[in-house]
Design a protein around this motif. Structure first.
Motif, PDB file in Angstrom:
ATOM      1  N   LEU A  72       1.063  -1.136   0.177  1.00 23.19           N
ATOM      2  CA  LEU A  72      -0.122   0.113   0.029  1.00 23.19           C
ATOM      3  C   LEU A  72       0.817   1.207  -0.076  1.00 23.19           C
ATOM      4  N   TYR A  73       2.036   1.304   0.769  1.00 26.37           N
ATOM      5  CA  TYR A  73       2.754   2.482   1.009  1.00 26.37           C
ATOM      6  C   TYR A  73       4.031   2.401   0.508  1.00 26.37           C
ATOM      7  N   GLY A  74       4.665   1.194   0.081  1.00 22.00           N
ATOM      8  CA  GLY A  74       5.968   1.154  -0.099  1.00 22.00           C
ATOM      9  C   GLY A  74       6.863   1.082   0.866  1.00 22.00           C
ATOM     10  N   GLU A  75       8.092   0.780   0.830  1.00 22.91           N
ATOM     11  CA  GLU A  75       9.092   0.567   1.532  1.00 22.91           C
ATOM     12  C   GLU A  75       9.281   1.629   2.625  1.00 22.91           C
ATOM     13  N   ASP A  76       9.369   2.874   2.071  1.00 24.03           N
ATOM     14  CA  ASP A  76       9.653   4.001   3.011  1.00 24.03           C
ATOM     15  C   ASP A  76       8.465   4.095   3.893  1.00 24.03           C
ATOM     16  N   GLY A  77       7.321   3.920   3.427  1.00 18.02           N
ATOM     17  CA  GLY A  77       6.021   3.978   4.367  1.00 18.02           C
ATOM     18  C   GLY A  77       6.062   2.833   5.310  1.00 18.02           C
ATOM     19  N   ALA A  78       6.321   1.745   5.082  1.00 19.23           N
ATOM     20  CA  ALA A  78       6.371   0.570   6.145  1.00 19.23           C
ATOM     21  C   ALA A  78       7.383   0.883   7.090  1.00 19.23           C
ATOM     22  N   GLU A  79       8.688   1.371   6.545  1.00 19.30           N
ATOM     23  CA  GLU A  79       9.517   1.616   7.701  1.00 19.30           C
ATOM     24  C   GLU A  79       9.144   2.787   8.678  1.00 19.30           C
ATOM     25  N   ALA A  80       8.458   3.696   8.041  1.00 19.60           N
ATOM     26  CA  ALA A  80       7.879   4.916   9.195  1.00 19.60           C
ATOM     27  C   ALA A  80       6.781   4.142  10.018  1.00 19.60           C
ATOM     28  N   MET A  81       6.086   3.218   9.479  1.00 16.87           N
ATOM     29  CA  MET A  81       5.013   2.728  10.316  1.00 16.87           C
ATOM     30  C   MET A  81       5.884   1.926  11.549  1.00 16.87           C
ATOM     31  N   LEU A  82       6.704   1.124  11.170  1.00 15.82           N
ATOM     32  CA  LEU A  82       7.508   0.144  12.068  1.00 15.82           C
ATOM     33  C   LEU A  82       8.304   1.280  13.070  1.00 15.82           C
ATOM     34  N   THR A  83       8.752   2.234  12.513  1.00 12.60           N
ATOM     35  CA  THR A  83       9.445   3.299  13.494  1.00 12.60           C
ATOM     36  C   THR A  83       8.448   3.691  14.753  1.00 12.60           C
ATOM     37  N   SER A  84       7.244   4.046  14.207  1.00  9.62           N
ATOM     38  CA  SER A  84       5.985   4.544  14.991  1.00  9.62           C
ATOM     39  C   SER A  84       5.699   3.168  15.868  1.00  9.62           C
ATOM     40  N   LEU A  85       5.478   2.061  15.352  1.00 11.82           N
ATOM     41  CA  LEU A  85       5.123   0.928  16.272  1.00 11.82           C
ATOM     42  C   LEU A  85       6.413   0.656  17.373  1.00 11.82           C
ATOM     43  N   ARG A  86       7.592   0.826  16.788  1.00  6.86           N
ATOM     44  CA  ARG A  86       8.599   0.550  17.777  1.00  6.86           C
ATOM     45  C   ARG A  86       8.610   1.614  18.985  1.00  6.86           C
ATOM     46  N   GLU A  87       8.224   2.933  18.666  1.00 11.07           N
ATOM     47  CA  GLU A  87       8.299   4.047  19.697  1.00 11.07           C
ATOM     48  C   GLU A  87       7.030   3.708  20.830  1.00 11.07           C
ATOM     49  N   ARG A  88       5.761   3.147  19.953  1.00 14.84           N
ATOM     50  CA  ARG A  88       4.566   3.131  20.744  1.00 14.84           C
ATOM     51  C   ARG A  88       4.795   1.846  21.769  1.00 14.84           C
ATOM     52  N   MET A  89       5.571   0.774  21.341  1.00 13.80           N
ATOM     53  CA  MET A  89       5.825  -0.223  21.855  1.00 13.80           C
ATOM     54  C   MET A  89       6.794  -0.044  23.168  1.00 13.80           C
ATOM     55  N   LEU A  90       7.724   0.839  23.078  1.00 14.63           N
ATOM     56  CA  LEU A  90       8.800   1.144  24.127  1.00 14.63           C
ATOM     57  C   LEU A  90       8.132   2.000  25.091  1.00 14.63           C
ATOM     58  N   ALA A  91       6.990   2.517  24.453  1.00 15.63           N
ATOM     59  CA  ALA A  91       6.327   3.503  25.598  1.00 15.63           C
ATOM     60  C   ALA A  91       5.065   2.863  26.294  1.00 15.63           C
ATOM     61  N   GLY A  92       5.044   1.519  26.213  1.00 13.97           N
ATOM     62  CA  GLY A  92       4.250   0.725  26.736  1.00 13.97           C
ATOM     63  C   GLY A  92       2.887   0.417  26.343  1.00 13.97           C
ATOM     64  N   GLU A  93       2.698   0.990  25.277  1.00 11.50           N
ATOM     65  CA  GLU A  93       1.011   0.906  24.686  1.00 11.50           C
ATOM     66  C   GLU A  93       0.861  -0.412  24.618  1.00 11.50           C
ATOM     67  N   PHE A  94       1.680  -1.396  24.133  1.00 14.92           N
ATOM     68  CA  PHE A  94       1.143  -2.626  23.886  1.00 14.92           C
ATOM     69  C   PHE A  94       1.201  -3.642  24.944  1.00 14.92           C
ATOM     70  N   SER A  95       1.760  -3.315  26.113  1.00 15.43           N
ATOM     71  CA  SER A  95       1.802  -4.095  27.127  1.00 15.43           C
ATOM     72  C   SER A  95       0.582  -4.807  27.865  1.00 15.43           C
ATOM     73  N   PRO A  96       0.719  -6.244  28.131  1.00  9.83           N
ATOM     74  CA  PRO A  96      -0.412  -6.813  28.756  1.00  9.83           C
ATOM     75  C   PRO A  96      -0.839  -6.060  30.031  1.00  9.83           C
ATOM     76  N   SER A  97      -0.025  -5.695  30.622  1.00 12.22           N
ATOM     77  CA  SER A  97      -0.443  -5.259  31.824  1.00 12.22           C
ATOM     78  C   SER A  97      -0.803  -3.797  32.163  1.00 12.22           C
ATOM     79  N   ARG A  98      -0.827  -3.166  30.676  1.00  9.25           N
ATOM     80  CA  ARG A  98      -1.245  -1.676  30.668  1.00  9.25           C
ATOM     81  C   ARG A  98      -2.691  -1.742  30.845  1.00  9.25           C
ATOM     82  N   THR A  99      -2.959  -0.603  31.945  1.00 10.74           N
ATOM     83  CA  THR A  99      -4.445  -0.216  32.130  1.00 10.74           C
ATOM     84  C   THR A  99      -4.775   1.043  31.475  1.00 10.74           C
ATOM     85  N   LEU A 100      -5.946   0.925  30.814  1.00 12.62           N
ATOM     86  CA  LEU A 100      -6.468   2.010  30.356  1.00 12.62           C
ATOM     87  C   LEU A 100      -7.337   3.041  31.113  1.00 12.62           C
ATOM     88  N   GLN A 101      -7.428   4.379  31.189  1.00 16.89           N
ATOM     89  CA  GLN A 101      -8.299   5.076  32.253  1.00 16.89           C
ATOM     90  C   GLN A 101      -9.097   5.720  31.356  1.00 16.89           C
TER      91      GLN A 101
END
Length: 85
Positions: free
Chosen positions: A56-85
């Motif tokens: 859909l977005y080419g390799e550069d677009g995929a790389e940007a998405m992966l970078t964003s996902l990495r940052e979100r992962m490191l921020a704990g967004e996908f952690s199973p123990s994360r609680t939403l308020q």
């Protein structure tokens, strides 16, 4: 009026995301029921998502998405123990 349309668009995207997650949860459960290990299901799902993103977005677009996902992962967004308020 623009804000109203944006709110509606956001709600539609949110509902589509929820439906997509439900489909993925069902596919995950089906794979587990068939005896496929969770790490194999996860690897297949990620590989499929990356292939589709590149299509859909080419390799550069995929790389940007992966970078964003990495940052979100490191921020704990996908952690199973994360609680939403």
């Amino acid at each position: 009026m623009e804000s109203g349309l944006s709110d509606i668009d956001d709600m539609i995207v949110h509902e589509k995301m929820q439906a997509a997650l439900e489909h993925q949860n069902e596919a995950w459960a089906d794979g587990m029921a068939d005896g496929i290990e969770p790490e194999i299901i996860a690897d297949a799902a990620i590989a499929r998502a990356i292939r589709e993103t590149i299509r859909l977005y080419g390799e550069d677009g995929a790389e940007a998405m992966l970078t964003s996902l990495r940052e979100r992962m490191l921020a704990g967004e996908f952690s199973p123990s994360r609680t939403l308020q």
